[in-house]
Write an enzyme that holds these catalytic residues in place. Structure first.
Site, PDB file in Angstrom:
ATOM      1  CG  HIS A 253      38.119  38.861  40.467  1.00 43.24           C
ATOM      2  ND1 HIS A 253      38.042  37.754  41.043  1.00 43.24           N
ATOM      3  CD2 HIS A 253      37.973  39.884  41.320  1.00 43.24           C
ATOM      4  CE1 HIS A 253      37.763  37.910  42.335  1.00 43.24           C
ATOM      5  NE2 HIS A 253      37.523  39.204  42.617  1.00 43.24           N
TER       6      HIS A 253
ATOM      7  CD  GLU B 246      39.214  43.413  42.604  1.00 41.81           C
ATOM      8  OE1 GLU B 246      38.960  43.236  43.864  1.00 41.81           O
ATOM      9  OE2 GLU B 246      40.055  42.484  42.116  1.00 41.81           O
TER      10      GLU B 246
ATOM     11  CG  ASP C   2      41.895  41.961  46.370  1.00 41.68           C
ATOM     12  OD1 ASP C   2      40.593  42.433  46.306  1.00 41.68           O
ATOM     13  OD2 ASP C   2      41.977  41.062  45.657  1.00 41.68           O
TER      14      ASP C   2
ATOM     15  CG  HIS D  71      41.549  38.144  48.242  1.00 42.25           C
ATOM     16  ND1 HIS D  71      41.143  37.358  48.993  1.00 42.25           N
ATOM     17  CD2 HIS D  71      40.631  38.862  47.775  1.00 42.25           C
ATOM     18  CE1 HIS D  71      39.729  37.456  49.102  1.00 42.25           C
ATOM     19  NE2 HIS D  71      39.491  38.151  48.228  1.00 42.25           N
TER      20      HIS D  71
ATOM     21  CD  GLU E  87      38.018  44.471  47.290  1.00 40.99           C
ATOM     22  OE1 GLU E  87      37.997  43.624  46.421  1.00 40.99           O
ATOM     23  OE2 GLU E  87      37.480  43.862  48.519  1.00 40.99           O
TER      24      GLU E  87
HETATM   25  O1  G3P Z   1      36.125  43.885  44.076  1.00 41.77           O
HETATM   26  C1  G3P Z   1      35.158  42.865  43.612  1.00 41.77           C
HETATM   27  C2  G3P Z   1      35.645  41.649  44.413  1.00 41.77           C
HETATM   28  O2  G3P Z   1      37.134  41.490  44.322  1.00 41.77           O
HETATM   29  C3  G3P Z   1      35.258  41.551  45.912  1.00 41.77           C
HETATM   30  O3  G3P Z   1      35.425  40.506  46.354  1.00 41.77           O
HETATM   31  O4  G3P Z   1      36.882  38.948  47.880  1.00 41.77           O
HETATM   32  O5  G3P Z   1      37.076  38.984  45.445  1.00 41.77           O
HETATM   33  O6  G3P Z   1      38.041  40.807  46.824  1.00 41.77           O
HETATM   34  P1  G3P Z   1      36.974  39.703  46.499  1.00 41.77           P
HETATM   35 MG    MG Z   2      38.654  42.099  45.447  1.00 39.38          MG
END
Ligand code: G3P
Ligand code: MG
Length: 251
Positions: A12, A39, A41, A54, A114
């Protein structure tokens, strides 16, 4: 369905339990942990460069304040994105999408990209991301899963990259998830682990979608989710999750 999760654990924001989220240090840590998927952002600077970040604003994870999208790329590059996490990471920068993708490609790590976008700004960001990703999608479309909480961003991704792999992100249940995910040909549903139930897991798997859950740092919770049919979890501390190297069969 050709997209494949080679492991039950997706790092993450890189491996953000161990290094400042969404920085190169975090992606290097993910590679050191032998992760097959990460993953992160994506947002963009005021002059249209996609960057890995993020929050809407800079306050929490940099030494500056205010909205990221109001600042040009050159200014964003001057910020410290590591010190807030630990002084050992002072000098870490906000990386560009292209820097991270080039690194992941070398490291043979697949990516869930994302899209984080303010309402009304989706089209510009999606266009820029797809333009930069096009050569990589042509070579290895299945190594990239695009996701967003914004259904508008998902629609635009489908329009500008008709063959891309899409994942629908759900923070809360959306009663029309089936219709929307079918319309957009989503291959995965990426769900907040706090709302996941065994019944919903079964319903999603019956639709033939990959089922991913965020953010899971407790190995016992991960095991429970796997037993319900969840295919993989996003984790800040991926090496703590059991079945870490477990190979998944394709659907
Ligand atoms: O993509 C999964 C997760 O990252 C979504 O929530 O707020 O951590 O970007 P967040
Ligand atoms: Mg995310």
């Amino acid at each position: 369905m050709t997209l494949k999760f080679h492991s039950r654990v997706i790092g993450h924001r890189g491996a953000c339990g161990y290094a400042p989220e969404n920085t190169m240090a975090s992606f290097i840590k993910a590679a050191q942990l032998n992760l097959k998927w990460v993953e992160f952002d994506v947002m963009q600077s005021s002059d249209g460069i996609p960057v890995i970040f993020h929050d809407d604003d800079l306050d929490r994870t940099t030494n500056a304040r205010g909205l990221l999208c109001s600042q040009p790329y050159a200014y964003l590059q001057s910020l410290d994105a590591g010190k807030w996490f630990n002084t050992a990471f002072s000098g870490e920068r906000i990386p560009s999408l292209m820097t991270v993708i080039a690194f992941l490609q070398e490291a043979h790590i697949a990516a869930n990209i994302e899209i984080k976008t303010l309402s009304q700004h989706e089209e510009n960001l999606v266009k820029h991301v797809i333009r930069e990703m096009q050569p990589y999608l042509q070579k290895a479309n299945d190594n990239y899963l695009f996701s967003s909480f914004s259904f508008e961003a998902l629609r635009l991704l489908r329009r500008y990259a008709p063959n891309c792999q899409l994942g629908m992100l759900l923070h809360d249940w959306e009663k029309n998830w089936r219709e929307i995910s079918d319309e957009l040909q989503c291959v995965s549903i990426n769900v907040n682990e706090r709302i996941m139930t065994e019944t919903m897991a079964r319903e999603i798997k019956e639709q033939g979608k990959w089922l991913l859950c965020y953010t899971v740092n407790d190995p016992a919770r991960a095991q429970e989710l796997f037993s319900w049919g969840v295919d993989a979890v996003f984790s800040d501390v991926p090496d703590r999750i059991g079945e870490y190297y477990g190979e998944l069969s394709s659907q």
